[in-house]
Design a protein around this motif. Structure first.
Motif, PDB file in Angstrom:
ATOM      1  N   GLU A 369      60.254 -38.061  10.050  1.00  0.00           N
ATOM      2  CA  GLU A 369      61.311 -37.347  10.694  1.00  0.00           C
ATOM      3  C   GLU A 369      60.613 -36.176  11.384  1.00  0.00           C
ATOM      4  N   VAL A 370      60.731 -35.870  12.777  1.00  0.00           N
ATOM      5  CA  VAL A 370      60.573 -34.705  13.489  1.00  0.00           C
ATOM      6  C   VAL A 370      61.126 -33.547  12.911  1.00  0.00           C
ATOM      7  N   PRO A 371      60.150 -32.599  12.347  1.00  0.00           N
ATOM      8  CA  PRO A 371      60.828 -31.308  11.481  1.00  0.00           C
ATOM      9  C   PRO A 371      61.986 -30.624  12.027  1.00  0.00           C
ATOM     10  N   ASP A 372      62.853 -29.870  11.712  1.00  0.00           N
ATOM     11  CA  ASP A 372      63.436 -29.120  12.570  1.00  0.00           C
ATOM     12  C   ASP A 372      62.761 -27.671  12.521  1.00  0.00           C
ATOM     13  N   GLY A 373      63.643 -26.722  13.231  1.00  0.00           N
ATOM     14  CA  GLY A 373      63.135 -25.532  13.374  1.00  0.00           C
ATOM     15  C   GLY A 373      62.765 -24.876  11.864  1.00  0.00           C
ATOM     16  N   VAL A 374      63.726 -24.782  10.955  1.00  0.00           N
ATOM     17  CA  VAL A 374      63.781 -24.216   9.679  1.00  0.00           C
ATOM     18  C   VAL A 374      62.423 -24.749   8.967  1.00  0.00           C
ATOM     19  N   ALA A 375      62.182 -25.846   8.791  1.00  0.00           N
ATOM     20  CA  ALA A 375      60.952 -26.484   8.253  1.00  0.00           C
ATOM     21  C   ALA A 375      59.677 -26.018   8.900  1.00  0.00           C
ATOM     22  N   VAL A 376      59.719 -25.925  10.224  1.00  0.00           N
ATOM     23  CA  VAL A 376      58.517 -25.354  10.963  1.00  0.00           C
ATOM     24  C   VAL A 376      58.316 -23.792  10.558  1.00  0.00           C
ATOM     25  N   CYS A 377      59.181 -23.224  10.622  1.00  0.00           N
ATOM     26  CA  CYS A 377      59.096 -21.674  10.265  1.00  0.00           C
ATOM     27  C   CYS A 377      58.715 -21.529   8.875  1.00  0.00           C
ATOM     28  N   GLU A 378      59.078 -22.276   8.041  1.00  0.00           N
ATOM     29  CA  GLU A 378      58.526 -22.086   6.749  1.00  0.00           C
ATOM     30  C   GLU A 378      57.266 -22.520   6.450  1.00  0.00           C
ATOM     31  N   LYS A 379      56.898 -23.577   7.154  1.00  0.00           N
ATOM     32  CA  LYS A 379      55.245 -24.102   6.852  1.00  0.00           C
ATOM     33  C   LYS A 379      54.473 -22.904   7.628  1.00  0.00           C
ATOM     34  N   GLN A 380      54.971 -22.567   8.584  1.00  0.00           N
ATOM     35  CA  GLN A 380      53.941 -21.494   9.399  1.00  0.00           C
ATOM     36  C   GLN A 380      53.889 -20.109   8.817  1.00  0.00           C
ATOM     37  N   LEU A 381      55.093 -19.773   8.218  1.00  0.00           N
ATOM     38  CA  LEU A 381      55.142 -18.609   7.313  1.00  0.00           C
ATOM     39  C   LEU A 381      54.257 -18.802   6.165  1.00  0.00           C
ATOM     40  N   ASN A 427      59.436 -13.849  12.511  1.00  0.00           N
ATOM     41  CA  ASN A 427      60.472 -13.499  13.485  1.00  0.00           C
ATOM     42  C   ASN A 427      60.388 -14.308  14.818  1.00  0.00           C
ATOM     43  N   GLN A 428      58.952 -14.405  15.406  1.00  0.00           N
ATOM     44  CA  GLN A 428      58.806 -15.246  16.492  1.00  0.00           C
ATOM     45  C   GLN A 428      59.005 -16.600  16.340  1.00  0.00           C
ATOM     46  N   PHE A 429      58.778 -17.257  15.354  1.00  0.00           N
ATOM     47  CA  PHE A 429      59.180 -18.580  15.299  1.00  0.00           C
ATOM     48  C   PHE A 429      60.354 -18.834  14.832  1.00  0.00           C
ATOM     49  N   LEU A 430      61.077 -17.770  14.314  1.00  0.00           N
ATOM     50  CA  LEU A 430      62.604 -17.940  14.150  1.00  0.00           C
ATOM     51  C   LEU A 430      63.277 -18.121  15.519  1.00  0.00           C
ATOM     52  N   GLU A 431      62.888 -16.899  16.334  1.00  0.00           N
ATOM     53  CA  GLU A 431      63.431 -16.787  17.672  1.00  0.00           C
ATOM     54  C   GLU A 431      63.027 -18.238  18.671  1.00  0.00           C
ATOM     55  N   TYR A 432      61.880 -18.792  18.391  1.00  0.00           N
ATOM     56  CA  TYR A 432      61.576 -19.715  19.176  1.00  0.00           C
ATOM     57  C   TYR A 432      62.136 -21.097  18.870  1.00  0.00           C
ATOM     58  N   TYR A 433      62.467 -21.129  17.519  1.00  0.00           N
ATOM     59  CA  TYR A 433      62.966 -22.479  17.257  1.00  0.00           C
ATOM     60  C   TYR A 433      64.286 -22.398  16.820  1.00  0.00           C
ATOM     61  N   GLN A 434      65.029 -21.192  17.216  1.00  0.00           N
ATOM     62  CA  GLN A 434      66.651 -20.963  16.889  1.00  0.00           C
ATOM     63  C   GLN A 434      67.460 -22.138  17.755  1.00  0.00           C
ATOM     64  N   ASP A 435      68.094 -22.733  17.095  1.00  0.00           N
ATOM     65  CA  ASP A 435      69.208 -23.678  17.567  1.00  0.00           C
ATOM     66  C   ASP A 435      68.234 -24.741  18.187  1.00  0.00           C
ATOM     67  N   ALA A 436      67.051 -25.140  17.767  1.00  0.00           N
ATOM     68  CA  ALA A 436      66.315 -26.300  17.898  1.00  0.00           C
ATOM     69  C   ALA A 436      66.892 -27.493  17.843  1.00  0.00           C
ATOM     70  N   ALA A 437      67.047 -28.564  19.074  1.00  0.00           N
ATOM     71  CA  ALA A 437      67.747 -29.651  18.579  1.00  0.00           C
ATOM     72  C   ALA A 437      66.967 -30.843  17.686  1.00  0.00           C
ATOM     73  N   ASP A 438      67.643 -31.725  17.244  1.00  0.00           N
ATOM     74  CA  ASP A 438      67.438 -32.744  16.395  1.00  0.00           C
ATOM     75  C   ASP A 438      66.865 -33.772  17.542  1.00  0.00           C
ATOM     76  N   LEU A 439      65.396 -33.911  17.379  1.00  0.00           N
ATOM     77  CA  LEU A 439      64.611 -34.897  18.347  1.00  0.00           C
ATOM     78  C   LEU A 439      64.752 -36.362  17.809  1.00  0.00           C
ATOM     79  N   ASN A 440      64.909 -36.270  16.758  1.00  0.00           N
ATOM     80  CA  ASN A 440      64.775 -38.028  16.117  1.00  0.00           C
ATOM     81  C   ASN A 440      65.954 -38.771  16.640  1.00  0.00           C
ATOM     82  N   VAL A 441      65.540 -39.863  16.681  1.00  0.00           N
ATOM     83  CA  VAL A 441      66.218 -41.208  17.275  1.00  0.00           C
ATOM     84  C   VAL A 441      66.329 -42.235  16.154  1.00  0.00           C
ATOM     85  N   LYS A 442      67.357 -42.662  15.744  1.00  0.00           N
ATOM     86  CA  LYS A 442      67.366 -43.704  14.758  1.00  0.00           C
ATOM     87  C   LYS A 442      66.858 -45.085  15.189  1.00  0.00           C
ATOM     88  N   GLU A 443      66.328 -45.645  14.087  1.00  0.00           N
ATOM     89  CA  GLU A 443      65.770 -47.086  14.650  1.00  0.00           C
ATOM     90  C   GLU A 443      66.584 -48.073  15.433  1.00  0.00           C
TER      91      GLU A 443
END
Length: 596
Positions: A369-381, A427-443
Motif C-alpha cells: 500500500e502506498v503509505p499515507d502522510g502519517v506513516a511517511v512523517c514517522e519514517k522520516q522523523l 513540522n515540514q513533513f507534517l505540513e507537506y503531507y497534511q490531508d494527503a490523499a489515499d493514492l491506492n486503487v483496489k485490485e
C-alpha cells in the motif's frame, strides 16, 4: 567451506584476489572456475547479474594467458562502455601479481586513436563493445590469429540491444579452434542459437533457475491511478529515507522529465538516457557512484552495464515490454549476496503483467500500500533520530563553538530541546503531507482514469515567465545541470523553476512570475568559463515547445528558438513561496540539496 585455493588457481592470482579482500567464491565462481581452467571446453554459464561472473571467467582466463606473447589471446565482448571498463579494471586488479599482462578496453564514445595505439603496443586480453570492435576490425588494426578464448558476457543484453549481426561478424573473424565461454542472466532463443552456431558441445552450468530472479530480492507492487504515479513515486522514496536506487522508465523523454521533476521537488536525482553525450553520461555515473545522486532515473538501454554496489531499490515507473528485461532491472540490486527491493508502480491494467513476471522469475510479488502522510512523517522523523544518534562528533572542530551553543540552550530542558530539534524536520513533513490523499486503487477497481500523470509543470498555466540564458549543451549542461546552476546562483528552490528547454549555445527556462527579478539579480555578475552569463526575457512566454517562433536580441539580430525576447534588467524584489502541495514542491530536507 570451499576456498579459492581449492579451485586450482595459481599463487600469483590468489595473491591478487586476497589483496582485494575476496574470502570465499560465489556459487558461479565455485562451479565454473575448475571447468574453465581445463581450457579446452566451450561453456555456457547462466547466473543473475551481480553474482560474480566477471571473476568466474576472468580468473581462469588470466591463468591461461601466455605473458610472453604480446598479441590478443583473449577477447571479451560485452554490451556497454560501463561494463567494458568495469571488466577491464577488475582484470587489472586480479592480475596485479601475475606479471606483465596488458589488458586493453575498446569501446565507443572515446578516442579511437588512443585505443588503436594501445592495441599496437600489444595487449593479451581485449575487452570490447561490439560496435567499436567492428570499427577496429574494418581498419585492419587487430589480429585475431592468436585468440584462444572468446568470452560473451551479458549475452542476452547484447542481443536485446541489437548486436546480433555485430557478434556474428566478430566471431567469424576469430579462429575456428578457439574456446568460447558464454555468460548470460537469461536464456532466450537468440542466446541458445549462438551457442548452437558457435560452440561445440558446451558444458552448461545454471546457478539458480533459468530466467529466475535473485532469491535475495523482494518484489513489491503498488496499484495507483495513472495520474497519481508521480505522487506515489515520491511517497515511496520518502518512506525509504536511506534509499539508493534506480528508477526505470520506458522512454528517454520520460526519464528526463521525471528526473527534472524530482530535482525540482528537492531530491538528489538525475537522468541517464541515450540522448546524453558520453561526457555527460560519465559525469552522471560518477556522481551516482559517489552517492551524490540518491536516485538515478534511467531507460533500460542506458542502464545496461551499470555496476554499482549497495543499490537498495529498483523502482519500475513503467514495467518493461519484455518480461525478461524485468530480471535485468531487478538484478541491479541485491548484488554479491546482499538483499534488495524491486518495486513496480502500476495501474490496474498491468496486473496481468505482474502475474506473467511472477511465472518467469518464480517468485510472488507482495502487494503493498502506498503509505499515507502519517506513516511517511514517522519514517522520516526516526530516520533523522537514528542519524543524529549515530553521528560521529568531531570533538576538535566543534569545541570552539560549544560554549555559545550551551549558552543558547541553557534555559531548555533535555526533553524540551529534543522536542524542538525533532520538530524542525517533523513540522515540514507534517505540513507537506497534511490531508494527503489515499493514492491506492483496489485490485478489482476498473475505473477509467488512464490519463498519464504529469511529472513536471508546463508553461501554459500563466504562472511562469520564460527566460533566455546564453548557455546550452555546448557548455556541458544537461537539463538537470541547468536546473542546479539556476538554483545555485539565485537561491531559488527547484519547485520555482518550470520547463527547461536546452539548446546548443543557449537555452530557455521558466520561473514563477514573482521570481523573475530574483533570477535576473542573481545572474548579474555570474560568469561561466570566462563568459558573462546573460539573462533575457522571452516575450512569447507561452511558447511551450521552445522552438516554434523567433526571438530578437537587444541588437535586433534574429535567432532561432522560442519567442521574441528583450533585454531585461531586474530589480530586487523576491517572490514569496507558494503553499506546498503534494504535486508541487517538497520541503528542503537535510542531506538533499543541489550538488555543484
Amino acid at each position: 567451506m570451499t576456498t579459492f585455493e581449492s579451485l586450482g588457481l595459481n599463487e600469483s592470482i590468489l595473491k591478487g584476489i586476497q589483496e582485494l579482500g575476496f574470502e570465499a567464491p560465489t556459487p558461479i565462481q565455485e562451479q565454473a572456475i575448475p571447468i574453465l581452467l581445463s581450457g579446452d571446453k566451450d561453456f555456457v554459464g547462466l547466473a543473475q547479474t551481480g553474482t560474480g561472473k566477471t571473476a568466474a571467467f576472468g580468473l581462469p582466463l588470466l591463468q591461461q594467458i601466455d605473458m610472453k606473447v604480446t598479441k590478443p589471446q583473449g577477447l571479451i565482448l560485452c554490451p556497454t562502455r560501463e561494463l567494458c571498463l568495469q571488466i577491464a579494471n577488475d582484470l587489472k586488479n586480479f592480475s596485479k601479481f601475475v606479471g606483465d599482462v596488458n589488458i586493453v578496453a575498446v569501446y565507443g564514445g572515446a578516442n579511437i586513436g588512443m585505443q588503436l595505439r594501445e592495441l599496437k603496443r600489444g595487449g593479451q586480453i581485449v575487452v570490447a563493445t561490439p560496435g567499436r570492435l567492428l570499427d577496429i576490425i574494418d581498419r585492419g588494426a587487430i589480429n585475431f590469429e592468436n585468440v584462444r578464448y572468446v568470452v560473451l558476457d551479458e549475452a542476452d543484453e547484447m542481443l536485446n540491444m541489437g548486436f546480433q549481426e555485430d557478434i556474428n561478424s566478430i566471431l567469424s573473424n576469430t579462429p575456428d579452434n578457439k574456446t568460447t565461454w558464454l555468460f548470460s542472466a537469461t536464456m532466450p532463443a537468440e542466446v541458445r542459437r549462438i551457442s548452437k552456431n558457435y560452440m561445440t558441445d558446451p558444458f552448461e552450468l545454471t546457478v539458480g533457475t533459468k530466467n529466475s530472479g535473485n532469491a535475495n530480492i523482494e518484489h513489491e507492487y503498488y496499484v495507483v491511478r495513472p495520474r497519481d504515479k508521480y505522487a506515489a513515486l515520491k511517497r515511496i522514496v520518502d518512506f525509504n529515507p536511506e534509499i539508493f536506487g534506480i528508477i526505470f522508465t520506458r522512454t528517454k523523454i520520460e526519464s528526463q522529465e521525471i528526473a527534472e521533476s524530482l530535482i525540482r521537488d528537492g531530491y538528489n536525482a538525475d537522468a541517464l538516457h541515450g540522448d546524453l553525450t558520453q561526457q555527460q553520461r560519465d559525469k552522471v555515473m560518477k556522481r551516482f557512484r559517489e552517492r551524490s545522486i540518491q536516485v538515478l532515473v534511467a531507460t533500460d538501454v542506458a542502464a545496461r552495464g551499470i555496476d554499482v554496489d549497495n543499490i537498495t531499490h529498483v523502482i519500475n515507473y513503467e514495467l518493461p515490454d519484455d518480461v525478461e528485461n524485468y530480471t535485468h532491472r531487478s538484478g541491479r540490486t541485491a548484488r554479491a549476496g546482499r538483499s534488495g527491493v524491486s518495486i513496480a508502480i502500476i495501474s490496474s491494467r498491468d496486473l496481468g503483467k505482474i502475474r506473467q513476471i511472477e511465472r518467469v522469475i518464480g517468485k510472488k510479488f507482495i502487494k503493498a500500500e502506498v503509505p499515507d502522510g502519517v506513516a511517511v512523517c514517522e519514517k522520516q522523523l526516526f530516520a533523522l533520530v537514528h542519524k543524529v544518534h549515530n553521528v560521529v562528533v568531531n570533538e576538535e572542530q566543534i569545541e570552539p563553538y560549544l560554549g555559545r551553543i550551551y549558552e543558547e540552550f541553557n534555559e531548555l530542558s533535555k526533553e524540551e530541546l529534543i522536542k524542538r530539534f525533532a520538530s524542525i524536520e517533523f513540522n515540514q513533513f507534517l505540513e507537506y503531507y497534511q490531508d494527503a490523499a489515499d493514492l491506492n486503487v483496489k485490485e478489482d477497481s476498473r475505473r477509467s482514469s488512464e490519463g498519464r500523470s504529469s511529472s513536471g509543470r508546463g508553461s501554459g498555466d500563466g504562472k511562469f515567465t520564460r527566460l533566455f540564458i546564453n548557455l546550452g549543451s555546448v557548455d556541458d549542461f544537461t537539463r538537470g545541470d541547468m536546473l542546479r546552476f539556476i538554483c545555485d546562483n539565485t537561491g531559488l528552490r527547484g519547485n520555482k523553476v518550470g520547463r527547461i528547454d536546452l539548446k546548443g549555445v543557449y537555452s530557455f527556462f521558466e520561473v514563477e512570475n514573482e521570481a523573475v527579478d530574483k533570477v535576473v539579480t542573481g545572474f548579474k555578475k555570474v560568469e561561466r568559463n570566462g563568459r558573462a552569463v546573460r539573462i533575457e526575457m522571452s516575450q512569447d512566454g507561452g511558447n511551450e515547445g521552445g522552438g516554434g517562433g523567433r526571438r530578437r536580441s537587444s541588437g535586433g539580430r534574429r535567432d532561432e528558438g522560442g519567442g521574441r525576447r528583450r533585454s531585461w534588467s531586474g530589480g530586487g524584489s523576491e517572490g514569496g513561496f507558494r503553499e506546498r502541495k503534494e504535486y508541487g514542491g517538497r520541503p528542503s530536507f537535510r542531506g538533499r540539496k543541489y550538488e555543484k
